[in-house]
Design a protein around this motif. Structure first.
Motif, mmCIF file in Angstrom:
data_model
loop_
_atom_site.group_PDB
_atom_site.id
_atom_site.type_symbol
_atom_site.label_atom_id
_atom_site.label_comp_id
_atom_site.label_asym_id
_atom_site.label_seq_id
_atom_site.Cartn_x
_atom_site.Cartn_y
_atom_site.Cartn_z
ATOM 1 N N UNK A 1 0.826 -1.208 0.000
ATOM 2 C CA UNK A 1 0.000 0.000 0.000
ATOM 3 C C UNK A 1 0.862 1.260 0.000
ATOM 4 N N UNK A 2 0.369 2.309 -0.653
ATOM 5 C CA UNK A 2 1.061 3.594 -0.638
ATOM 6 C C UNK A 2 0.906 4.324 0.695
ATOM 7 N N UNK A 3 -0.184 4.041 1.421
ATOM 8 C CA UNK A 3 -0.458 4.730 2.676
ATOM 9 C C UNK A 3 -0.912 3.714 3.731
ATOM 10 N N UNK A 4 0.000 2.882 4.225
ATOM 11 C CA UNK A 4 -0.402 1.769 5.092
ATOM 12 C C UNK A 4 -0.993 2.185 6.432
ATOM 13 N N UNK A 5 -0.603 3.322 6.966
ATOM 14 C CA UNK A 5 -1.101 3.699 8.283
ATOM 15 C C UNK A 5 -2.493 4.315 8.227
ATOM 16 N N UNK A 6 -2.981 4.623 7.034
ATOM 17 C CA UNK A 6 -4.337 5.160 6.897
ATOM 18 C C UNK A 6 -5.372 4.043 6.868
ATOM 19 N N UNK A 7 -4.909 2.814 6.639
ATOM 20 C CA UNK A 7 -5.821 1.682 6.541
ATOM 21 C C UNK A 7 -6.006 1.024 7.901
ATOM 22 N N UNK A 8 -7.226 0.643 8.259
ATOM 23 C CA UNK A 8 -7.435 -0.051 9.532
ATOM 24 C C UNK A 8 -6.900 -1.469 9.460
ATOM 25 N N UNK A 9 -6.547 -2.016 10.620
ATOM 26 C CA UNK A 9 -6.132 -3.411 10.685
ATOM 27 C C UNK A 9 -7.376 -4.265 10.579
ATOM 28 N N UNK A 10 -7.411 -5.109 9.562
ATOM 29 C CA UNK A 10 -8.621 -5.870 9.314
ATOM 30 C C UNK A 10 -8.395 -7.369 9.249
ATOM 31 N N UNK A 11 -7.166 -7.823 9.288
ATOM 32 C CA UNK A 11 -6.875 -9.238 9.106
ATOM 33 C C UNK A 11 -6.974 -10.047 10.375
ATOM 34 N N UNK A 12 -6.592 -11.295 10.254
ATOM 35 C CA UNK A 12 -6.577 -12.219 11.385
ATOM 36 C C UNK A 12 -5.171 -12.266 11.969
ATOM 37 N N UNK A 13 -5.075 -12.309 13.302
ATOM 38 C CA UNK A 13 -3.787 -12.271 13.982
ATOM 39 C C UNK A 13 -3.289 -13.676 14.296
ATOM 40 N N UNK A 14 -2.005 -13.892 14.015
ATOM 41 C CA UNK A 14 -1.314 -15.147 14.300
ATOM 42 C C UNK A 14 -0.052 -14.794 15.073
ATOM 43 N N UNK A 15 -0.073 -14.999 16.390
ATOM 44 C CA UNK A 15 1.076 -14.598 17.195
ATOM 45 C C UNK A 15 1.264 -13.100 17.117
ATOM 46 N N UNK A 16 2.426 -12.671 16.665
ATOM 47 C CA UNK A 16 2.710 -11.235 16.579
ATOM 48 C C UNK A 16 2.366 -10.633 15.227
ATOM 49 N N UNK A 17 1.885 -11.448 14.257
ATOM 50 C CA UNK A 17 1.587 -10.956 12.913
ATOM 51 C C UNK A 17 0.079 -10.930 12.662
ATOM 52 N N UNK A 18 -0.390 -9.844 12.063
ATOM 53 C CA UNK A 18 -1.752 -9.796 11.542
ATOM 54 C C UNK A 18 -1.653 -9.829 10.027
ATOM 55 N N UNK A 19 -2.197 -10.885 9.421
ATOM 56 C CA UNK A 19 -2.183 -11.027 7.965
ATOM 57 C C UNK A 19 -3.270 -10.146 7.381
ATOM 58 N N UNK A 20 -2.906 -9.344 6.387
ATOM 59 C CA UNK A 20 -3.852 -8.392 5.812
ATOM 60 C C UNK A 20 -3.988 -8.542 4.307
ATOM 61 N N UNK A 21 -3.738 -9.721 3.784
ATOM 62 C CA UNK A 21 -3.908 -9.957 2.352
ATOM 63 C C UNK A 21 -2.762 -9.448 1.513
ATOM 64 N N UNK A 22 -2.559 -8.127 1.487
ATOM 65 C CA UNK A 22 -1.474 -7.544 0.694
ATOM 66 C C UNK A 22 -0.343 -7.022 1.578
ATOM 67 N N UNK A 23 -0.281 -7.476 2.789
ATOM 68 C CA UNK A 23 0.783 -7.076 3.690
ATOM 69 C C UNK A 23 0.539 -7.627 5.078
#
Length: 180
Positions: free
Chosen positions: A46-68
């Motif tokens: 993404x060009x502006x990653x901090x403008x997007x809400x966290x929407x993915x599923x969390x696995x340990x310390x990582x939240x998978x968000x499809x494109x990042x």
């Protein structure tokens, strides 16, 4: 204030070292990463990653968000991050790490990057880090290693992360090690 921030960023970057120096990636870099109050940073196309809400599923310390991914820090503060891109999966090394997890992501743009701190900004890497999507658009695996030590005598980062990225088709999330 701008000068003080620049000095703090430079001092923080100077404390960060590659935790895996004998294993070279095709692309790699190390920097201090400055996080928001929640202690999260992102690697994304993404060009502006901090403008997007966290929407993915969390696995340990990582939240998978499809494109990042979003990565949670252990101490909810600034961290030293080393990123390495490989042609294939490097060996899993758990010794010395508190948390290790990996997920699959898709890069639509051929970029997987961590944003740098904008002038006057508060979040991002203290210096530019390379694009980790070494084969352009496609599917990748992102593995994050993390460890921390509390040290209240310094304001410099006392947490270290190693982010390993390689091409991979699997979408499976794996938590290799967690604090819980």
């Amino acid at each position: 204030m701008v000068k003080a921030n620049a000095e703090y960023y430079a001092a923080s970057n100077a404390t960060c070292r590659d935790p895996w120096p004998r294993t070279r990636g095709r692309r790699q870099g190390t920097a201090a990463v400055f996080t928001s109050e929640g202690g999260v940073y992102r690697i994304t196309d993404s060009d502006n990653p901090y403008a997007e809400p966290r929407t993915g599923r969390t696995y340990g310390l990582i939240t998978a968000e499809g494109t990042g991914v979003s990565v949670d820090t252990i101490l909810q503060g600034n961290v030293c991050v080393t990123v390495k891109a490989f042609d294939h999966a490097p060996p899993l090394r758990l010794k010395g790490w508190t948390e290790v997890a990996e997920v699959g992501v898709t890069s639509r743009t051929g970029r997987l990057v961590m944003p740098t701190v904008d002038p006057g900004g508060m979040e991002g890497a203290g210096r530019p880090l390379p694009n980790l999507a070494i084969e352009g658009p496609g599917r990748y695996r992102v593995r994050v290693y993390a460890r921390a030590e509390e040290n209240f005598r310094t304001i410099l980062p006392t947490e270290w992360h190693l982010v390993v990225v390689h091409p991979g088709r699997s979408r499976k999330a794996i938590v290799h090690r967690t604090r819980d």
